[in-house]
Enzyme design. Structure first.
Site, PDB file in Angstrom:
ATOM      1  N   ASP A  58       8.812 -10.792  14.848  1.00  0.00           N
ATOM      2  CA  ASP A  58       8.023  -9.679  14.312  1.00  0.00           C
ATOM      3  C   ASP A  58       6.650 -10.238  13.940  1.00  0.00           C
ATOM      4  OD1 ASP A  58       6.830  -7.615  13.002  1.00  0.00           O
ATOM      5  OD2 ASP A  58       8.543  -7.131  11.728  1.00  0.00           O
ATOM      6  N   LYS A 108      -2.945  -4.967  11.052  1.00  0.00           N
ATOM      7  CA  LYS A 108      -3.569  -5.801  10.010  1.00  0.00           C
ATOM      8  C   LYS A 108      -4.697  -6.646  10.580  1.00  0.00           C
ATOM      9  CE  LYS A 108       0.545  -4.754   8.407  1.00  0.00           C
ATOM     10  NZ  LYS A 108       0.978  -3.916   7.339  1.00  0.00           N
ATOM     11  N   TRP A 156      10.970  -6.773   5.477  1.00  0.00           N
ATOM     12  CA  TRP A 156      10.204  -5.523   5.515  1.00  0.00           C
ATOM     13  C   TRP A 156      11.205  -4.370   5.484  1.00  0.00           C
ATOM     14  CZ3 TRP A 156       8.644  -2.614  10.370  1.00  0.00           C
ATOM     15  CH2 TRP A 156       7.742  -1.589  10.069  1.00  0.00           C
TER      16      TRP A 156
HETATM   17  C1  LMR Z   1       3.772  -2.957   4.496  1.00  0.00           C
HETATM   18  O1  LMR Z   1       4.756  -3.684   4.503  1.00  0.00           O
HETATM   19  O2  LMR Z   1       3.231  -2.557   3.435  1.00  0.00           O
HETATM   20  C2  LMR Z   1       3.128  -2.538   5.789  1.00  0.00           C
HETATM   21  O3  LMR Z   1       3.748  -3.180   6.856  1.00  0.00           O
HETATM   22  C3  LMR Z   1       3.012  -1.075   5.950  1.00  0.00           C
HETATM   23  C4  LMR Z   1       4.300  -0.421   6.349  1.00  0.00           C
HETATM   24  O4  LMR Z   1       4.318   0.261   7.373  1.00  0.00           O
HETATM   25  O5  LMR Z   1       5.306  -0.557   5.650  1.00  0.00           O
END
Ligand code: LMR
Length: 407
Positions: free
Chosen positions: A217, A253, A136
């Site tokens: 996470d 989510k 992420w």
């Molecule tokens: C994503 O990865 O699209 C979500 O977790 C939203 C974000 O905050 O990045």
């Protein structure tokens, strides 16, 4: 030299890079093309493509109408914190409650941030936080802005669209003893590719040998398999093995509470007598940053988790949502096969959770955005929740064009 009245204290402020996820979602919103498609941000969409409020949330909101808006305690709602830890660790935590501390946090990001600050303050100076490659996009920002060094561990084999388990184990082995590893509980973002249970066991063995610290996470519990307990396997495994770990839970989510910023940080200690001091420090950090957490989202979660009927409704809805995503994975795979798009696309259905890591390269993504107004991340990540029966054929046509015409 500029005259004094023309000078500003802030002239030296450099432009920060745009956020790779939010910027795409903003570009989608600004686009007026009638066929535009948003598969950028990880947010659930109903079959009609619209943002979605779960029925259990409506019901809980009715019950909360008129609830006071007083400040919450610095560490948040007590029941919310307890139920959050139970949701994640299940029976594994029974009898161990006294050696865990949970505080309400500003969703997953806030929980990660609090946890990383705690790491900076109380683990040895220079402790490195490792995040998967890819991960992420915010993990490294959080570490950087908290003054904690971060590094990557191998995770994904792009060539074969699967977990690079050997690379991951090699990097866990080579990391300095006592490093922190951010591990995605389930439904890895962005690859949708998780270790198997056997692989998790081997990861836990090696992490124990190296005295590494798992930082789970947990943004997609319930989205991977549709089963909350099944999805919590990795966190429970580390807990049962006796690790001192951290976990960051997001309810963005699985309760669809994106903008409400509801989440929790839990830290597990080997010794219960550390907990009051740990809590006091977390509270001091929270107080100095934002005093106390927001009320509404956490109250909704606490109401639903504490009420058997609402909880059952939530579980059913979550199953439907993850089921719809699986259905759309199949629909996209079928549509690509029908179009004879070269390549093996079966990873679309073998990957789990909200995302598929398509394997499209940045130039192909550019074509999708510019020619077709389909907004996905430049890494090729598609939020499958943004697909529906009205747009999946269009997206498949666009992918077919990109694969045929862009290297
Ligand atoms: C994503 O990865 O699209 C979500 O977790 C939203 C974000 O905050 O990045």
């Amino acid at each position: 030299m500029e005259p004094i009245e023309e000078m500003s204290l802030w002239s030296g402020v450099p432009q920060a890079p745009v956020d790779p996820i939010y910027s795409v979602s903003l570009a989608y919103k600004a686009d007026t093309h009638p066929q535009k498609v948003d598969v950028s941000v990880g947010a659930y969409r109903c079959p009609g493509g619209k943002p979605f409020v779960m029925k259990c949330i409506y019901e809980a909101e009715k019950r909360l109408l008129g609830a006071n808006k007083e400040y919450l305690p610095i560490d948040g709602i007590c029941d919310f914190n307890r139920n959050s830890a139970e949701l994640l660790f299940g029976d594994a935590m029974k009898g161990h409650e006294k050696r865990m501390v949970t505080v309400q946090a500003l969703s997953g990001t806030g929980a990660l941030r609090l946890g990383v600050i705690f790491i900076r303050k109380y683990l040895p100076a220079g402790t490195i936080v490792y995040a998967s490659r890819p991960t992420w996009t915010n993990h490294h920002n959080i570490c950087k802005e908290s003054g904690v060094p971060s590094a990557e561990y191998a995770y994904y084999d792009t060539k074969n669209s699967r977990l690079d388990f050997d690379g991951m184990m090699r990097d866990i082995e080579n990391a300095p003893n006592g490093s922190v590893f951010i591990l995605h509980l389930c439904a890895h973002n962005p690859t949708g590719c998780d270790p198997t249970r056997e692989q998790w066991e081997a990861i836990a063995d090696l992490m124990a040998k190296k005295r590494h610290i798992p930082f789970m996470d947990c943004a997609y519990q319930g989205y991977a398999s549709g089963d909350l307990d099944n999805d919590a396997f990795s966190a429970r495994l580390f807990f049962e093995r006796g690790f001192e770990l951290l976990s960051a839970q997001s309810y963005s989510k699985n309760f669809g509470l994106y903008g409400e910023r509801a989440g929790a940080l839990t830290i597990v200690s080997k010794k219960a007598d550390n907990i009051p001091r740990m809590l006091s420090q977390l509270k001091m950090d929270i107080r100095a940053m934002y005093s106390s957490p927001p009320t509404h989202g956490a109250r909704l979660v606490a109401t639903i988790l504490a009420d058997p009927e609402l909880r059952a409704l939530w579980v059913t809805e979550l199953k439907e949502m993850s089921g719809r995503i699986r259905e759309m994975r199949q629909a996209l795979l079928d549509a690509l096969k029908e179009r004879n798009v070269p390549g093996d696309w079966t990873h679309i259905t073998s990957q789990i959770g909200m995302f598929t890591y398509t394997g499209l390269n940045p130039a192909q993504v550019k074509l999708l955005v510019e020619k077709y107004h389909i907004y996905l991340l430049s890494s090729g990540r598609v939020s499958v929740a943004g697909l529906n029966h009205n747009n999946v054929a269009y997206v498949a046509d666009a992918i077919a064009d990109a694969v045929a015409n862009v290297q």
